[in-house]
Design a protein around this motif. Structure first.
Motif, PDB file in Angstrom:
ATOM      1  N   ALA A 172      33.365  47.358  49.873  1.00 10.71           N
ATOM      2  CA  ALA A 172      34.234  48.161  49.216  1.00 10.71           C
ATOM      3  C   ALA A 172      35.464  47.516  48.668  1.00 10.71           C
ATOM      4  N   ARG A 173      35.602  46.407  48.789  1.00  6.83           N
ATOM      5  CA  ARG A 173      37.004  45.913  48.135  1.00  6.83           C
ATOM      6  C   ARG A 173      37.014  46.129  46.444  1.00  6.83           C
ATOM      7  N   PRO A 174      35.710  45.839  45.852  1.00  4.69           N
ATOM      8  CA  PRO A 174      35.819  46.143  44.220  1.00  4.69           C
ATOM      9  C   PRO A 174      36.180  47.460  43.854  1.00  4.69           C
ATOM     10  N   THR A 175      35.880  48.335  44.869  1.00  4.78           N
ATOM     11  CA  THR A 175      36.433  49.880  44.505  1.00  4.78           C
ATOM     12  C   THR A 175      37.850  49.958  44.012  1.00  4.78           C
ATOM     13  N   HIS A 176      38.753  49.075  44.492  1.00  4.31           N
ATOM     14  CA  HIS A 176      39.960  48.948  44.330  1.00  4.31           C
ATOM     15  C   HIS A 176      40.301  48.971  42.930  1.00  4.31           C
ATOM     16  N   ALA A 177      39.362  47.982  42.232  1.00  3.22           N
ATOM     17  CA  ALA A 177      39.651  47.842  40.903  1.00  3.22           C
ATOM     18  C   ALA A 177      39.537  49.161  39.914  1.00  3.22           C
ATOM     19  N   TYR A 178      38.886  49.926  40.283  1.00  2.00           N
ATOM     20  CA  TYR A 178      39.051  51.312  39.620  1.00  2.00           C
ATOM     21  C   TYR A 178      40.533  51.998  39.784  1.00  2.00           C
ATOM     22  N   LEU A 179      41.263  51.749  40.759  1.00  5.58           N
ATOM     23  CA  LEU A 179      42.681  52.052  40.770  1.00  5.58           C
ATOM     24  C   LEU A 179      43.680  51.207  40.012  1.00  5.58           C
ATOM     25  N   ASN A 180      43.134  50.096  39.400  1.00  6.38           N
ATOM     26  CA  ASN A 180      43.835  49.221  38.856  1.00  6.38           C
ATOM     27  C   ASN A 180      44.655  48.377  39.699  1.00  6.38           C
ATOM     28  N   LEU A 181      43.994  48.023  40.734  1.00  3.26           N
ATOM     29  CA  LEU A 181      44.854  47.187  42.006  1.00  3.26           C
ATOM     30  C   LEU A 181      43.799  46.270  42.397  1.00  3.26           C
ATOM     31  N   SER A 182      44.207  45.149  42.989  1.00  2.00           N
ATOM     32  CA  SER A 182      43.272  44.057  43.208  1.00  2.00           C
ATOM     33  C   SER A 182      42.473  44.346  44.642  1.00  2.00           C
ATOM     34  N   PRO A 183      41.033  43.935  44.330  1.00  2.00           N
ATOM     35  CA  PRO A 183      40.249  44.147  45.682  1.00  2.00           C
ATOM     36  C   PRO A 183      40.757  43.081  46.610  1.00  2.00           C
ATOM     37  N   GLY A 184      41.729  42.258  46.479  1.00  2.85           N
ATOM     38  CA  GLY A 184      42.167  41.392  47.498  1.00  2.85           C
ATOM     39  C   GLY A 184      43.081  41.954  48.351  1.00  2.85           C
ATOM     40  N   LEU A 185      44.186  41.281  48.561  1.00  2.00           N
ATOM     41  CA  LEU A 185      45.339  41.906  49.082  1.00  2.00           C
ATOM     42  C   LEU A 185      45.533  43.372  49.015  1.00  2.00           C
ATOM     43  N   ASP A 186      45.720  43.845  47.691  1.00  2.00           N
ATOM     44  CA  ASP A 186      45.998  45.278  47.595  1.00  2.00           C
ATOM     45  C   ASP A 186      45.031  46.210  48.372  1.00  2.00           C
ATOM     46  N   PHE A 187      43.526  45.971  48.490  1.00  2.00           N
ATOM     47  CA  PHE A 187      42.883  46.448  49.217  1.00  2.00           C
ATOM     48  C   PHE A 187      43.084  47.037  50.595  1.00  2.00           C
ATOM     49  N   GLU A 188      43.811  46.187  51.240  1.00  2.00           N
ATOM     50  CA  GLU A 188      44.059  46.076  52.572  1.00  2.00           C
ATOM     51  C   GLU A 188      45.719  46.329  52.740  1.00  2.00           C
ATOM     52  N   THR A 189      46.492  46.473  51.826  1.00  2.00           N
ATOM     53  CA  THR A 189      47.756  46.585  52.010  1.00  2.00           C
ATOM     54  C   THR A 189      48.236  48.059  51.139  1.00  2.00           C
ATOM     55  N   GLN A 190      47.568  48.310  50.148  1.00  4.68           N
ATOM     56  CA  GLN A 190      47.817  49.592  49.359  1.00  4.68           C
ATOM     57  C   GLN A 190      46.925  50.720  49.521  1.00  4.68           C
ATOM     58  N   LEU A 191      47.136  51.292  50.455  1.00  4.18           N
ATOM     59  CA  LEU A 191      46.144  52.322  51.014  1.00  4.18           C
ATOM     60  C   LEU A 191      46.509  53.930  50.461  1.00  4.18           C
ATOM     61  N   PHE A 192      45.568  54.616  50.535  1.00  6.15           N
ATOM     62  CA  PHE A 192      45.630  56.200  50.105  1.00  6.15           C
ATOM     63  C   PHE A 192      44.931  57.139  51.118  1.00  6.15           C
ATOM     64  N   ALA A 193      45.744  57.812  51.725  1.00  4.41           N
ATOM     65  CA  ALA A 193      45.289  58.918  52.541  1.00  4.41           C
ATOM     66  C   ALA A 193      45.046  60.085  51.935  1.00  4.41           C
TER      67      ALA A 193
END
Length: 365
Positions: free
Chosen positions: A92-113
C-alpha cells in the motif's frame, strides 16, 4: 542542510522504529529533493527520528469495492491512510504518492484518520441497494495500527456492524484487536466474523527492522490463542513470503498457529509495485546486504524476470519453480496441521438488518 534533518531523509539510513530508510519522492511529484552536506554533520550524531503526524480526513464514501479475481472479498473499509506499523514490504505504500507524499517515511509518519467513517458507513448500509456480503477491515492499511487507541474509528465501525448483524473479516498484526472481544465474541456466535492475524516471520529481531511498530511475532501468536479461547474464529496469513528472508518460517508459523487454535490459513508472496521496488532494495542493502542480490534474483524468478508482475493470475502467488515450491509447501503444511484454505471462508449474510435511514420527517411508524 544537515543530514540529520528528519524532514530531509532522502538518503537511505537506518532509523530505529521505522521501516523505510528514506523519504524518496512519489512517482507523481515534479520536484526532486537532494541532500547537501553543510559540513556540520558528524557520523556519531546519527539520524533524528521523524515523529508521527495525524491529519483528519472527512471521507465522502467509506466502502471500497473491487472485482479482482485473486482477492477473496469484494468490499473493504480502510479507516486510515498510511500505517504507523511501518512494514517495509507493504504494497500500500505507493498509494501515498496520490497524496503528493512519499511512499517512504511519509507513509508511516504522515497519517490520515477518517473520523466520519462510521457515519458514512451507516449511510451506505441504509441504502436500499446495499448487498450484504462480508466487509474486510484492514485490506490496505491495518485498522488496528497504534493510532487506533486514540481515534477508535475501527471500534465505531465494528459497533455499527455488530448492531446491524453485518458479517466482517479483519486482517491485522496488532494485539489491539483483543480490545474489541466484547463485540467480536457475540458476532462469532452468529457466524458473522473471522479474524486473520498476519504472521510472516517468527524472528523478533528481524521483525523489528522489517515491521518495526507492529506487534512482535510471539505476541501475535498469543492473539491467535486469545481469540480462539474467546470463541472468535481466527486464521493466520503467512504474508508476505520473502524469499531467502522469511520463507523458512512458513511451516513453523502454520504449525504454531494451528496448535493455538487457528482454523484457516492463507499466504501471499512479496510483490513490489512502483516505488516499493526501490524502498525494499534499500532495506536489503541496510539490513541484509550479504543476501540482497540473491533475494532480488529469487523475486525476479517468480515475476517473469521482472521485479513486479501486476497480472491477477500471478501477483499474489508468483510463478515459476520457486513459486511452485512455496505453493506445494504451503498446501502440504495445511493438510498436515488441519488448516482450511482462506478461500473456503463462509460467513452468514442472512441476518443483516439495515440501519434506519436519516429522514427530515423523522420516523412516522
Amino acid at each position: 542542510m544537515a543530514r540529520n534533518d528528519p524532514d530531509d531523509l532522502t538518503r537511505p539510513t537506518r532509523i530505529k522504529g521505522r521501516g523505510a530508510g528514506s523519504n524518496r519522492e512519489g512517482r507523481f511529484e515534479s520536484l526532486r529533493k537532494t541532500v547537501e552536506d553543510d559540513g556540520w554533520y558528524r557520523e556519531e550524531e546519527g539520524t533524528s527520528r521523524p515523529p508521527t503526524r495525524v491529519s483528519i480526513e472527512r471521507a465522502r464514501s467509506i466502502i471500497s469495492r473491487n472485482e479482482s479475481p485473486d482477492i477473496p472479498f469484494n468490499q473493504s473499509i480502510n479507516p486510515y491512510r498510511g500505517c504507523e506499523h511501518g512494514c517495509n514490504y507493504c504494497y500500500a505504500r505507493p498509494t501515498h504518492a496520490y497524496l503528493n507524499l512519499s511512499p517512504g517515511l511519509d507513509f508511516e509518519t504522515q497519517l490520515f484518520a477518517k473520523t466520519n467513517a462510521a457515519e458514512r458507513l451507516r449511510v451506505e448500509l441504509a441504502k436500499p441497494g446495499h448487498v450484504c456480503e462480508p466487509i474486510t477491515l484492514g485490506a490496505n492499511t491495518d485498522a488496528y495500527q497504534p493510532i487506533e487507541r486514540e481515534y477508535r474509528i475501527t471500534r465505531e465501525i465494528i459497533e455499527l456492524l455488530h448492531s446491524c448483524r453485518h458479517p466482517l473479516t479483519i486482517i491485522t498484526k496488532n494485539a489491539l484487536v483483543e480490545r474489541d472481544l466484547d463485540l467480536l465474541a457475540p458476532m462469532a456466535r452468529d457466524n458473522l466474523v473471522q479474524v486473520f492475524v498476519s504472521i510472516g516471520i517468527l524472528d523478533n529481531r528481524l521483525a523489528s527492522t522489517l515491521e518495526p511498530r507492529a506487534t512482535a511475532p510471539h505476541r501475535r501468536m498469543q492473539i491467535v490463542a486469545n481469540l480462539h479461547e474467546a470463541g472468535v474464529p481466527c486464521g493466520v496469513l503467512v504474508a508476505p513470503i520473502i524469499p531467502a528472508v522469511t520463507d523458512m518460517h512458513m511451516e513453523h508459523v502454520l504449525e504454531q498457529a494451528a496448535e493455538l487454535g487457528a482454523n484457516i490459513a492463507g499466504y501471499t508472496v512479496l510483490r513490489l509495485p512502483h516505488e516499493l521496488k526501490g524502498l525494499f532494495r534499500e532495506w536489503l542493502d541496510l539490513h541484509v546486504p550479504d543476501r540482497a542480490e540473491h533475494v532480488m534474483s529469487l523475486i525476479r524468478q517468480m515475476r517473469g524476470g521482472r521485479e513486479n508482475d501486476a497480472r491477477f493470475a500471478s501477483r499474489m502467488r508468483g510463478e515459476g519453480v520457486y513459486a511452485d515450491l512455496i505453493r506445494q509447501r504451503f498446501a502440504l503444511a495445511c493438510r498436515k496441521y488441519g488448516l482450511k484454505r482462506s478461500r473456503e471462508l463462509s460467513l452468514d449474510c442472512s441476518k443483516f438488518i439495515a440501519p434506519r435511514r436519516d429522514s427530515a420527517q423523522g420516523d412516522l411508524f
